[in-house]
Design an enzyme around this catalytic site. Structure first.
Site, mmCIF file in Angstrom:
data_model
loop_
_atom_site.group_PDB
_atom_site.id
_atom_site.type_symbol
_atom_site.label_atom_id
_atom_site.label_comp_id
_atom_site.label_asym_id
_atom_site.label_seq_id
_atom_site.Cartn_x
_atom_site.Cartn_y
_atom_site.Cartn_z
ATOM 1 N N ARG A 147 -4.351 -14.305 2.679
ATOM 2 C CA ARG A 147 -4.901 -15.008 3.825
ATOM 3 C C ARG A 147 -4.786 -14.101 5.031
ATOM 4 O O ARG A 147 -3.832 -13.330 5.163
ATOM 5 C CB ARG A 147 -4.157 -16.324 4.088
ATOM 6 C CG ARG A 147 -4.460 -17.432 3.094
ATOM 7 C CD ARG A 147 -5.884 -17.955 3.287
ATOM 8 N NE ARG A 147 -6.176 -19.131 2.478
ATOM 9 C CZ ARG A 147 -6.716 -19.096 1.271
ATOM 10 N NH1 ARG A 147 -7.022 -17.919 0.733
ATOM 11 N NH2 ARG A 147 -6.972 -20.205 0.609
ATOM 12 N N GLU A 165 -12.103 -16.307 10.642
ATOM 13 C CA GLU A 165 -13.248 -16.195 9.734
ATOM 14 C C GLU A 165 -14.319 -17.214 10.101
ATOM 15 O O GLU A 165 -14.001 -18.374 10.350
ATOM 16 C CB GLU A 165 -12.794 -16.392 8.284
ATOM 17 C CG GLU A 165 -11.852 -15.292 7.801
ATOM 18 C CD GLU A 165 -11.429 -15.456 6.343
ATOM 19 O OE1 GLU A 165 -11.952 -16.376 5.671
ATOM 20 O OE2 GLU A 165 -10.593 -14.689 5.873
ATOM 21 N N HIS A 195 -14.726 -12.389 2.626
ATOM 22 C CA HIS A 195 -13.917 -13.346 1.847
ATOM 23 C C HIS A 195 -14.631 -13.713 0.543
ATOM 24 O O HIS A 195 -14.975 -14.868 0.293
ATOM 25 C CB HIS A 195 -13.621 -14.604 2.665
ATOM 26 C CG HIS A 195 -12.403 -15.334 2.160
ATOM 27 N ND1 HIS A 195 -11.617 -16.110 2.990
ATOM 28 C CD2 HIS A 195 -11.845 -15.409 0.927
ATOM 29 C CE1 HIS A 195 -10.626 -16.637 2.270
ATOM 30 N NE2 HIS A 195 -10.750 -16.227 1.023
#
Length: 326
Positions: A237, A266, A285
């Site tokens: 993360r 993000e 991601h």
């Protein structure tokens, strides 16, 4: 009356049809269903939620008095208040296992890409700047035979390490809360304290979950312990890493390069210098983003919510105590 499910994740037509055989299903599309008035109204009669990326807050739960289960289409669950869900007797399910190998593929791809400067040199070719044989200024570094340091040694961490040890002859070090004796036997892995691992590893790969204890686990001090020749990879993360400290370490040459699939914010801000740095490989991601794996993750979530609403134990349960109370 059949129980009611609110679906806000990527389920295919077959999966939605499977749910609709036993339940009423309302589908909400868009990135932020929590701000959709129709969604909040539907919460009042919902028995199950299925999807991903929705941040569940106590005020949302206050409106969901009938809620029995949240089936997250993800392995991470840092956007869910687990203790609060357990207190209310609401089950939380995730989708481990099915994404392990795919996410490990992404992690090792970042190891290879940073070592061999794949993105940087591919762009050089695209710009028409390949005019002579590549010299030392564009050389990368070997992966085979080097030392891989895994911060976190769960399913995904072990899968990345397996690729390194068995495929590339890498020495594996790991930093983990508990020893992994079976993996030590299988891979020759050696457990280290975090500081020792950072000092020894040629490649440092982060796979720990985001918790209060791991928030900004890696910062300026930790980058200062790493080799100047080291490559840093994060597939965990974004908030596990202090991004400002990472940028500083990359700019000053404190570390060689970074391969990043996750970021503190993000989508990544257009003002971030990271995607513009030659020694950074930045991905949006994509850890589990293949057709096969995302379909399997969604199916696991469908299976979890179906079992729970029929009074059966879900396959992948995060808060076991909530099940015991039921």
């Amino acid at each position: 009356m059949p129980k009611r499910i609110l679906a806000y994740g990527r389920l295919n037509d077959d999966q939605l049809a499977e749910l609709a055989r036993d339940f009423e299903v309302d589908v909400f599309e868009g990135l932020d269903p929590a701000n959709d008035p129709a969604f909040r109204t539907a919460l009042k009669g919902a028995h199950g939620l299925i999807g991903s990326s929705l941040i569940i807050t106590p005020d949302l739960l206050d409106e969901a008095q009938e809620l029995e289960i949240i089936a997250s289409i993800s392995v991470g669950y840092d956007n869910y208040p687990v203790d609060e869900l357990t207190r209310r007797g609401i089950l939380l399910c995730n989708t481990p296992d099915v994404l392990t190998e795919t996410t490990a593929d992404t992690g090792f791809a970042l190891i290879m890409a940073t070592a061999r400067r794949v993105v940087e040199l591919a762009e050089l070719v695209k710009r028409g700047e390949w005019q002579a044989s590549i010299g030392p200024a564009h050389f990368g570094c070997d992966v085979h035979g080097k030392t891989l340091g895994m911060i976190g040694f769960g399913r995904i961490g072990a899968a990345v390490a397996r690729r390194g040890a068995l495929g590339f002859g890498m020495k594996v070090l790991y930093s983990n809360a508990s020893p992994k004796t079976e993996l030590e036997k299988e891979l020759g892995a050696e457990r280290r304290e975090l500081d020792e691992l950072l000092a020894e590893a040629d490649f440092v790969c982060v796979t720990v979950p985001l918790t209060p204890e791991t928030h900004h686990l890696i910062g300026a001090r930790e980058f200062g312990l790493m080799k100047r020749s080291a490559c840093f990879v994060n597939i965990a993360r974004g908030k596990v890493v202090n991004e400002a400290a990472l940028i500083g370490a990359l700019e000053t040459g404190e570390i060689r390069a970074a391969g990043l699939d996750v970021f503190e914010q993000e989508p990544l801000s257009t003002e971030s210098p990271l995607p513009h740095m030659a020694n950074v490989v930045a991905l949006p991601h994509i850890g589990s983003a293949t057709h096969e794996t995302r379909t399997a993750m969604a199916q696991r979530a469908v299976d979890n919510i179906t079992r729970a609403l029929k009074g059966q134990r879900p396959i992948s349960l995060v808060n076991e105590e909530a099940w015991r109370r039921a």
